[in-house]
Design a protein around this motif. Sequence first.
Motif, PDB file in Angstrom:
ATOM      1  N   GLU A  86       0.840  -1.208   0.000  1.00  0.00           N
ATOM      2  CA  GLU A  86       0.000   0.000   0.000  1.00  0.00           C
ATOM      3  C   GLU A  86       0.869   1.249   0.000  1.00  0.00           C
ATOM      4  OE1 GLU A  86      -3.327   0.339  -0.230  1.00  0.00           O
ATOM      5  OE2 GLU A  86      -3.474  -1.824  -0.495  1.00  0.00           O
ATOM      6  N   TRP A  87       1.958   1.229   0.799  1.00  0.00           N
ATOM      7  CA  TRP A  87       2.849   2.388   0.859  1.00  0.00           C
ATOM      8  C   TRP A  87       3.530   2.617  -0.490  1.00  0.00           C
ATOM      9  CZ3 TRP A  87       3.448   6.578   3.408  1.00  0.00           C
ATOM     10  CH2 TRP A  87       4.631   7.298   3.342  1.00  0.00           C
ATOM     11  N   GLU A  88       3.937   1.554  -1.145  1.00  0.00           N
ATOM     12  CA  GLU A  88       4.561   1.691  -2.463  1.00  0.00           C
ATOM     13  C   GLU A  88       3.572   2.255  -3.483  1.00  0.00           C
ATOM     14  OE1 GLU A  88       6.273  -2.044  -3.568  1.00  0.00           O
ATOM     15  OE2 GLU A  88       7.583  -2.094  -1.803  1.00  0.00           O
ATOM     16  N   LYS A  89       2.331   1.815  -3.426  1.00  0.00           N
ATOM     17  CA  LYS A  89       1.305   2.362  -4.318  1.00  0.00           C
ATOM     18  C   LYS A  89       1.097   3.850  -4.059  1.00  0.00           C
ATOM     19  CE  LYS A  89      -1.417  -1.851  -4.926  1.00  0.00           C
ATOM     20  NZ  LYS A  89      -2.715  -2.497  -4.659  1.00  0.00           N
ATOM     21  N   TYR A  90       1.105   4.221  -2.789  1.00  0.00           N
ATOM     22  CA  TYR A  90       0.948   5.634  -2.440  1.00  0.00           C
ATOM     23  C   TYR A  90       2.113   6.452  -2.977  1.00  0.00           C
ATOM     24  CZ  TYR A  90       0.900   9.875   0.369  1.00  0.00           C
ATOM     25  OH  TYR A  90       0.922  11.187   0.762  1.00  0.00           O
ATOM     26  N   LEU A  91       3.345   5.955  -2.783  1.00  0.00           N
ATOM     27  CA  LEU A  91       4.526   6.682  -3.275  1.00  0.00           C
ATOM     28  C   LEU A  91       4.512   6.779  -4.796  1.00  0.00           C
ATOM     29  CD1 LEU A  91       7.347   5.325  -0.927  1.00  0.00           C
ATOM     30  CD2 LEU A  91       6.211   7.566  -0.864  1.00  0.00           C
ATOM     31  N   ALA A  92       4.064   5.707  -5.469  1.00  0.00           N
ATOM     32  CA  ALA A  92       3.971   5.734  -6.932  1.00  0.00           C
ATOM     33  C   ALA A  92       2.953   6.786  -7.370  1.00  0.00           C
ATOM     34  CB  ALA A  92       3.588   4.358  -7.467  1.00  0.00           C
ATOM     35  N   GLY A  93       1.858   6.884  -6.647  1.00  0.00           N
ATOM     36  CA  GLY A  93       0.852   7.903  -6.964  1.00  0.00           C
ATOM     37  C   GLY A  93       1.391   9.308  -6.767  1.00  0.00           C
ATOM     38  N   GLN A  94       2.174   9.512  -5.717  1.00  0.00           N
ATOM     39  CA  GLN A  94       2.778  10.823  -5.482  1.00  0.00           C
ATOM     40  C   GLN A  94       3.812  11.138  -6.555  1.00  0.00           C
ATOM     41  OE1 GLN A  94       1.986  13.147  -3.225  1.00  0.00           O
ATOM     42  NE2 GLN A  94       0.301  11.820  -2.632  1.00  0.00           N
ATOM     43  N   ALA A  95       4.529  10.128  -7.032  1.00  0.00           N
ATOM     44  CA  ALA A  95       5.542  10.337  -8.069  1.00  0.00           C
ATOM     45  C   ALA A  95       4.890  10.723  -9.388  1.00  0.00           C
ATOM     46  CB  ALA A  95       6.383   9.069  -8.245  1.00  0.00           C
ATOM     47  N   ARG A  96       3.652  10.268  -9.623  1.00  0.00           N
ATOM     48  CA  ARG A  96       2.950  10.599 -10.866  1.00  0.00           C
ATOM     49  C   ARG A  96       2.546  12.064 -10.931  1.00  0.00           C
ATOM     50  NH1 ARG A  96      -1.692   6.362 -11.329  1.00  0.00           N
ATOM     51  NH2 ARG A  96      -1.224   6.068  -9.151  1.00  0.00           N
ATOM     52  N   GLY A  97       2.551  12.750  -9.807  1.00  0.00           N
ATOM     53  CA  GLY A  97       2.272  14.178  -9.870  1.00  0.00           C
ATOM     54  C   GLY A  97       1.076  14.629  -9.054  1.00  0.00           C
ATOM     55  N   GLY A  98       0.686  13.920  -8.041  1.00  0.00           N
ATOM     56  CA  GLY A  98      -0.384  14.371  -7.155  1.00  0.00           C
ATOM     57  C   GLY A  98      -1.717  14.449  -7.870  1.00  0.00           C
ATOM     58  N   VAL A  99      -2.288  15.653  -7.931  1.00  0.00           N
ATOM     59  CA  VAL A  99      -3.611  15.838  -8.529  1.00  0.00           C
ATOM     60  C   VAL A  99      -3.572  15.556 -10.020  1.00  0.00           C
ATOM     61  CG1 VAL A  99      -5.411  17.539  -8.993  1.00  0.00           C
ATOM     62  CG2 VAL A  99      -4.295  17.503  -6.766  1.00  0.00           C
ATOM     63  N   ARG A 100      -2.514  16.028 -10.670  1.00  0.00           N
ATOM     64  CA  ARG A 100      -2.403  15.774 -12.106  1.00  0.00           C
ATOM     65  C   ARG A 100      -2.323  14.280 -12.385  1.00  0.00           C
ATOM     66  NH1 ARG A 100      -1.414  18.528 -16.709  1.00  0.00           N
ATOM     67  NH2 ARG A 100      -0.252  17.454 -18.339  1.00  0.00           N
ATOM     68  N   GLY A 101      -1.564  13.579 -11.548  1.00  0.00           N
ATOM     69  CA  GLY A 101      -1.487  12.132 -11.697  1.00  0.00           C
ATOM     70  C   GLY A 101      -2.828  11.476 -11.445  1.00  0.00           C
ATOM     71  N   PHE A 102      -3.596  12.035 -10.520  1.00  0.00           N
ATOM     72  CA  PHE A 102      -4.930  11.512 -10.230  1.00  0.00           C
ATOM     73  C   PHE A 102      -5.815  11.604 -11.462  1.00  0.00           C
ATOM     74  CE2 PHE A 102      -9.280  12.412  -8.782  1.00  0.00           C
ATOM     75  CZ  PHE A 102      -9.557  11.223  -8.152  1.00  0.00           C
TER      76      PHE A 102
END
Length: 160
Positions: A124-140
């Motif tokens: 779960e932590w790795e998924k969270y870090l990957a999501g943050q690496a994608r660019g936060g809201v833009r990645g969302f």
Amino acid sequence: MIYNMDDEKKRVNRRRNDDFSGGMSDEALTELIRQVEAEEMLHAPGQLKENIFMQLRQERQAAKKRQVFIYRAKVLAAMAAALTVLIFMPDDRVESVQKAPVQQEESDSLEEIAQKRQRSRDDEWEKYLAGQARGGVRGFFDNINEKLTQFGTDLYQNIN
């Protein structure tokens, strides 16, 4: 031009009697009685009562229609908000709920259970870090775009 003195006296008396600071004088009262008896009184139009009630009914119906419209708008807004939340909800939470162990077999030791939980947390932590690496809201929003594209592709394949 003929000038009528009686009419002029009546006008002057009326002006004097228009003072409403006290009650009417006897002369003014007798003049009023004489005038009412001599002349025809004004009557309300025959349809006045019906027109008033009809107008009240129309206003009440309009108010009811407004209330129904507002209620419908609120329901539609709530439905739209609920659908938006369902569409934008990340799949990570759904997968983690589905992956949660309902009951472990008795043969699993406590250490193995603890290790599985720790691995799950690490994932779960790795998924969270990957999501943050994608660019936060833009990645969302990029993730949403990918999901919609995948949904369209799957839908097209199922149709054909």
